[in-house]
Scaffold this active site. Structure first.
Site, PDB file in Angstrom:
ATOM      1  N   CYS A   2      42.502 130.294  10.611  1.00 34.36           N
ATOM      2  CA  CYS A   2      43.036 131.632  10.412  1.00 34.36           C
ATOM      3  C   CYS A   2      44.518 131.550  10.055  1.00 34.36           C
ATOM      4  O   CYS A   2      45.300 130.869  10.704  1.00 34.36           O
ATOM      5  CB  CYS A   2      42.870 132.548  11.609  1.00 34.36           C
ATOM      6  SG  CYS A   2      41.160 132.768  12.077  1.00 34.36           S
ATOM      7  N   TRP A  78      38.899 132.020   9.596  1.00 31.99           N
ATOM      8  CA  TRP A  78      37.875 130.994   9.821  1.00 31.99           C
ATOM      9  C   TRP A  78      37.060 131.528  10.987  1.00 31.99           C
ATOM     10  O   TRP A  78      37.560 131.652  12.104  1.00 31.99           O
ATOM     11  CB  TRP A  78      38.522 129.656  10.152  1.00 31.99           C
ATOM     12  CG  TRP A  78      37.546 128.528  10.240  1.00 31.99           C
ATOM     13  CD1 TRP A  78      37.035 127.808   9.200  1.00 31.99           C
ATOM     14  CD2 TRP A  78      36.949 127.989  11.424  1.00 31.99           C
ATOM     15  NE1 TRP A  78      36.162 126.860   9.666  1.00 31.99           N
ATOM     16  CE2 TRP A  78      36.084 126.942  11.023  1.00 31.99           C
ATOM     17  CE3 TRP A  78      37.059 128.288  12.777  1.00 31.99           C
ATOM     18  CZ2 TRP A  78      35.342 126.197  11.927  1.00 31.99           C
ATOM     19  CZ3 TRP A  78      36.313 127.538  13.687  1.00 31.99           C
ATOM     20  CH2 TRP A  78      35.462 126.509  13.253  1.00 31.99           C
ATOM     21  N   ASN A 105      44.651 134.867  15.553  1.00 37.16           N
ATOM     22  CA  ASN A 105      44.211 133.494  15.325  1.00 37.16           C
ATOM     23  C   ASN A 105      43.988 132.869  16.691  1.00 37.16           C
ATOM     24  O   ASN A 105      44.876 132.922  17.529  1.00 37.16           O
ATOM     25  CB  ASN A 105      45.292 132.718  14.559  1.00 37.16           C
ATOM     26  CG  ASN A 105      45.005 131.241  14.481  1.00 37.16           C
ATOM     27  OD1 ASN A 105      43.849 130.830  14.524  1.00 37.16           O
ATOM     28  ND2 ASN A 105      46.045 130.428  14.362  1.00 37.16           N
ATOM     29  N   GLY A 106      42.791 132.317  16.925  1.00 35.61           N
ATOM     30  CA  GLY A 106      42.522 131.689  18.215  1.00 35.61           C
ATOM     31  C   GLY A 106      41.241 132.227  18.812  1.00 35.61           C
ATOM     32  O   GLY A 106      40.414 132.812  18.110  1.00 35.61           O
ATOM     33  N   GLU A 486      37.240 106.401   6.761  1.00 37.37           N
ATOM     34  CA  GLU A 486      37.953 107.477   6.068  1.00 37.37           C
ATOM     35  C   GLU A 486      37.302 107.772   4.705  1.00 37.37           C
ATOM     36  O   GLU A 486      37.160 108.933   4.310  1.00 37.37           O
ATOM     37  CB  GLU A 486      39.432 107.066   5.907  1.00 37.37           C
ATOM     38  CG  GLU A 486      40.282 107.929   4.993  1.00 37.37           C
ATOM     39  CD  GLU A 486      40.465 109.370   5.462  1.00 37.37           C
ATOM     40  OE1 GLU A 486      39.938 109.742   6.516  1.00 37.37           O
ATOM     41  OE2 GLU A 486      41.105 110.127   4.721  1.00 37.37           O
ATOM     42  N   LYS A 490      35.855 111.438   3.737  1.00 37.34           N
ATOM     43  CA  LYS A 490      36.290 112.164   2.549  1.00 37.34           C
ATOM     44  C   LYS A 490      35.074 112.610   1.728  1.00 37.34           C
ATOM     45  O   LYS A 490      35.022 113.731   1.224  1.00 37.34           O
ATOM     46  CB  LYS A 490      37.196 111.279   1.672  1.00 37.34           C
ATOM     47  CG  LYS A 490      38.595 111.149   2.170  1.00 37.34           C
ATOM     48  CD  LYS A 490      39.403 112.398   1.906  1.00 37.34           C
ATOM     49  CE  LYS A 490      40.565 112.578   2.876  1.00 37.34           C
ATOM     50  NZ  LYS A 490      40.265 112.800   4.268  1.00 37.34           N
ATOM     51  N   GLU A 493      33.117 115.476   3.550  1.00 35.16           N
ATOM     52  CA  GLU A 493      33.739 116.804   3.608  1.00 35.16           C
ATOM     53  C   GLU A 493      33.936 117.411   2.230  1.00 35.16           C
ATOM     54  O   GLU A 493      33.900 118.638   2.092  1.00 35.16           O
ATOM     55  CB  GLU A 493      35.039 116.807   4.420  1.00 35.16           C
ATOM     56  CG  GLU A 493      36.209 116.090   3.823  1.00 35.16           C
ATOM     57  CD  GLU A 493      37.471 116.194   4.690  1.00 35.16           C
ATOM     58  OE1 GLU A 493      37.663 117.189   5.380  1.00 35.16           O
ATOM     59  OE2 GLU A 493      38.274 115.249   4.651  1.00 35.16           O
ATOM     60  N   HIS A 509      23.534  94.053  12.579  1.00 38.54           N
ATOM     61  CA  HIS A 509      23.027  94.503  13.877  1.00 38.54           C
ATOM     62  C   HIS A 509      22.221  95.794  13.762  1.00 38.54           C
ATOM     63  O   HIS A 509      21.958  96.445  14.767  1.00 38.54           O
ATOM     64  CB  HIS A 509      24.186  94.672  14.865  1.00 38.54           C
ATOM     65  CG  HIS A 509      24.937  93.404  15.109  1.00 38.54           C
ATOM     66  ND1 HIS A 509      24.425  92.374  15.862  1.00 38.54           N
ATOM     67  CD2 HIS A 509      26.129  92.975  14.635  1.00 38.54           C
ATOM     68  CE1 HIS A 509      25.289  91.365  15.876  1.00 38.54           C
ATOM     69  NE2 HIS A 509      26.332  91.709  15.125  1.00 38.54           N
ATOM     70  N   LYS A 612      41.937 123.992   7.382  1.00 33.52           N
ATOM     71  CA  LYS A 612      42.949 122.930   7.436  1.00 33.52           C
ATOM     72  C   LYS A 612      43.415 122.639   8.865  1.00 33.52           C
ATOM     73  O   LYS A 612      43.513 121.494   9.266  1.00 33.52           O
ATOM     74  CB  LYS A 612      44.138 123.350   6.565  1.00 33.52           C
ATOM     75  CG  LYS A 612      45.249 122.326   6.484  1.00 33.52           C
ATOM     76  CD  LYS A 612      44.821 121.136   5.670  1.00 33.52           C
ATOM     77  CE  LYS A 612      45.924 120.100   5.522  1.00 33.52           C
ATOM     78  NZ  LYS A 612      45.346 118.796   5.119  1.00 33.52           N
TER      79      LYS A 612
HETATM   80  O1  M6R Z   1      46.271 118.437  11.416  1.00 29.73           O
HETATM   81  P1  M6R Z   1      45.589 117.223  12.008  1.00 29.73           P
HETATM   82  O2  M6R Z   1      46.109 115.954  11.427  1.00 29.73           O
HETATM   83  O3  M6R Z   1      45.660 117.219  13.506  1.00 29.73           O
HETATM   84  O4  M6R Z   1      44.070 117.348  11.617  1.00 29.73           O
HETATM   85  C1  M6R Z   1      43.133 116.442  12.111  1.00 29.73           C
HETATM   86  C2  M6R Z   1      41.804 116.559  11.394  1.00 29.73           C
HETATM   87  O5  M6R Z   1      41.286 117.843  11.578  1.00 29.73           O
HETATM   88  C3  M6R Z   1      41.960 116.291   9.904  1.00 29.73           C
HETATM   89  O6  M6R Z   1      42.489 115.027   9.650  1.00 29.73           O
HETATM   90  C4  M6R Z   1      40.587 116.419   9.201  1.00 29.73           C
HETATM   91  O7  M6R Z   1      39.737 115.395   9.616  1.00 29.73           O
HETATM   92  C5  M6R Z   1      40.763 116.433   7.681  1.00 29.73           C
HETATM   93  N1  M6R Z   1      39.969 117.481   7.126  1.00 29.73           N
HETATM   94  C6  M6R Z   1      40.348 115.166   7.026  1.00 29.73           C
HETATM   95  O8  M6R Z   1      40.488 115.207   5.654  1.00 29.73           O
END
Ligand code: M6R
Length: 617
Positions: A2, A78, A105-106, A486, A490, A493, A509, A612
């Site tokens: 949000c 969100w 927000n929250g 990672e 990527k 997501e 394994h 985000k």
């Molecule tokens: O703002 P932050 O670094 O704490 O966020 C952590 C994760 O939510 C963030 O890295 C998330 O995994 C990203 N969408 C990855 O691309």
């Protein structure tokens, strides 16, 4: 999660609407299930809200323009309580006559009890949200002063919240409150702003004010007043934002993510800037923890989520080697629940781009309660996590808007390395020479990342060929293992493709059973000079999966010819020392995921279901 914007100016014009809509556009990365705006105009609240992306609200306003006003609030959502519908979109109106508008927000954790109480009092609800409960409480508490009403209401709320409210009877006033969710003030001339982060108002002012936990702020065109939830007057800390509106634009790139990938050499260089003295020794003045305390540290725990946790995993290998201090990496949302062992000799390092991730914040608070020293590695000035920590080491990646973290990740690894090298320097451990070489090489890394970026045409082509792929595996070892994780994250997501990352040694394994003819597998190969013969072991792993029909896409250093006989594709990165390889090998995987999402026609910057900043637990 949000995005929140508030504005108050001295003129009744279209500016209030323009500022809030521009702020929402800049904050949309925080949540894009719905968007809404409310203005105080002609003795009434004019509110407009639409489910879906901000574009729906813009189109609605285009067809039915809003009235001129001096006072407005806006929200991009969100969804938590209640689906992403028009009715659940914010703002929510309070009171039978709808004279008050509220955005949030929250999560209000005790909203059920409060809703029941209001229902029993005859209040009718128009949505399923926890926010509307607060709107009605506020309307009922209002007796001519919105700040006083806000104080009375926050005392009844449990959970995390940023709230912004306006009332018809007080045009020219916006009142905000925050607990465990972000809110900053933008300081203008004859106008003032509120936002979830400074991006909300960066087009209008770069002067800002941080708020502490449990504070209420009242803004008018020429006044900003802060009080605690206890009613005591307080003073916010002002700061200058060191980036401008242009930094929050796409700068000619199709996606923010593409721009941010290309900003990575600068992000790493800026994170290194000013952190060594004329002799080349590290000076981390901002750490604010005494050298003696740092020398006494006997355990380091990283707490972080998602990509940030992978930065911690990379750093574990490096920091244990350089300092000989045991390092563990805990997912922040699990940390509190495993009865963690921490005391005053434990350094708990949180990593968070946004500095607002609720899981990470709660882990930091728990660590603090256990008596640990807490350091925050963060990219966002004035965010909650650094404020709740004993010390902060800022990454200087600039604003990261795309939901998928890229430059934030590389800057996090860089900052973790600076911390590890600094500890090694303080403690004079046996690998100090090794550490010195790495520090020198770190300064050469931005140029090497730029070189990687210049060579990615083949990665883009591979991504386009693979647009219909249903599953991709990623393998790595040592610091390449978190990079494999990672790469998989990527792809999941951004492209909504099933992807798994494995430590290459783990394959035999179990996971090797997944390999069938044509299965694409990315392998992050350690450089030939990586200790313990790891390079040869990974080459053997490639052979093993190739023999079973896998399509092998190998990321290897320049000059590493040993991989060629077993690779369907080789993506080359410049030679560098083992610990610095993640800063190079992550980049082709970022570009691969972005291009594949692009080839599938997906929204690269705003993938489905995500936001985000994850400001709920
Ligand atoms: O703002 P932050 O670094 O704490 O966020 C952590 C994760 O939510 C963030 O890295 C998330 O995994 C990203 N969408 C990855 O691309």
């Amino acid at each position: 999660m949000c995005g929140i914007v508030g504005y108050v100016g001295s003129q009744v014009s279209s500016r209030a609407q323009d500022v809030v809509m521009e702020g929402l556009a800049r904050l949309e990365y925080r949540g894009y299930d719905s968007a809404g705006i409310a203005l105080v105009a002609d003795g009434a609240i004019e509110s407009r809200k639409r489910s879906g992306k901000l574009a729906n609200l813009i189109s609605d306003i285009g067809q039915h323009p809003l009235a001129a006003s001096s006072t407005a609030i806006g929200h991009t959502r969100w969804a938590t309580h209640g689906g992403p519908t028009d009715a659940n979109a914010h703002p929510h109106l309070g009171g039978p006559d709808g004279k008050l508008a509220l955005i949030h927000n929250g999560i209000i954790e005790n909203f059920h009890a409060l809703r029941t109480e209001l229902l029993e009092a005859g209040v009718e609800f128009a949505s399923e949200t926890d926010t509307e409960v607060v709107a009605h409480l506020l309307a009922r508490a209002y007796d001519g002063d919105l700040t006083t009403a806000m104080r009375a209401v926050v005392a009844r709320l449990e959970g995390a919240f940023t709230l912004l409210a306006v009332h018809v009877d007080q045009p020219g006033v916006v009142v905000g409150a925050r607990r465990n969710s972000p809110l900053v003030v933008g300081l203008g001339e004859g106008e003032n702003f509120l936002g979830s982060d400074v991006a909300a108002f960066i087009g209008y002012t770069r002067e800002a004010m941080e708020l502490e936990q449990d504070q209420i702020v009242t803004i008018t065109p020429d006044r900003v007043e802060v009080i605690g939830f206890d009613g005591e007057s307080a003073k916010g800390k002002t700061f200058h934002v060191d980036w401008d509106a242009a930094a929050a634009e796409k700068g000619g790139h199709e996606w923010f993510m593409e721009k941010e990938i290309h900003e990575q050499p600068q992000a790493v260089a800026d994170t290194l800037l000013g952190r060594t003295d004329e002799t080349g020794a590290l000076v981390l003045d901002e750490l604010r923890i005494s050298e003696e305390q740092l020398r006494n540290v006997d355990r380091i725990t990283f707490v972080a989520c998602g990509t940030a946790a992978y930065a911690g995993m990379v750093a574990k290998y490096a920091i244990e080697r350089w300092t000989r201090i045991p390092v563990e990496v805990a997912l922040a949302h699990e940390f509190r629940y495993c009865d963690p062992i921490a005391d005053e000799r434990t350094l708990v390092v949180s990593i968070s781009q946004s500095g607002e991730t609720m899981d990470t914040l709660m882990a930091v608070k728990h660590a603090h309660d256990l008596g640990a020293l807490t350091v925050s590695i963060c990219n966002t000035h004035g965010a909650t996590i650094p404020r709740e920590s004993d010390a902060v080491l800022y990454t200087h990646a600039g604003p990261e808007i795309a939901v998928a973290s890229t430059k934030g990740f590389l800057a996090q690894i860089t900052a973790c390395y600076l911390l590890g090298l600094y500890l090694a320097q303080l403690r004079g451990e046996s690998y100090a020479d090794d550490a010195r070489v790495v520090l020198t090489e770190l300064h050469e890394t931005p140029d090497r990342i730029a070189e990687v970026l210049d060579r990615l045409d083949r990665v883009r082509e591979i991504a386009h060929f693979m647009a219909d792929t249903r599953s991709v595996l990623f393998l790595g070892r040592h610091v390449g293992y978190p990079i494999a994780l990672e790469g998989a994250l990527k792809l999941k997501e951004l492209a909504y493709i099933h992807a798994e990352g494995f430590a290459a040694g783990e394959l035999k394994h179990g996971p090797i059973a997944l390999i069938e003819p044509g299965q694409p597998v990315f392998i992050v190969v350690p450089g030939p000079d990586t200790p313990h013969g790891l390079h040869g072991k990974v080459v053997s792993n490639i052979q093993e999966i190739r023999a079973r029909g896998a399509r092998t896409i190998v990321i290897a250093q320049d000059g590493d010819t040993a991989v060629e006989p077993f690779a369907d594709e080789v993506i080359r990165v410049p030679r560098t020392s083992p610990m610095l390889q993640p800063l190079l090998t992550a980049v082709p995987l970022q570009v691969f995921a972005m291009e594949l999402a692009n080839a599938k026609g997906l929204d690269v910057d705003q993938p489905r279901n995500l936001a985000k900043s994850v400001t709920v637990e």
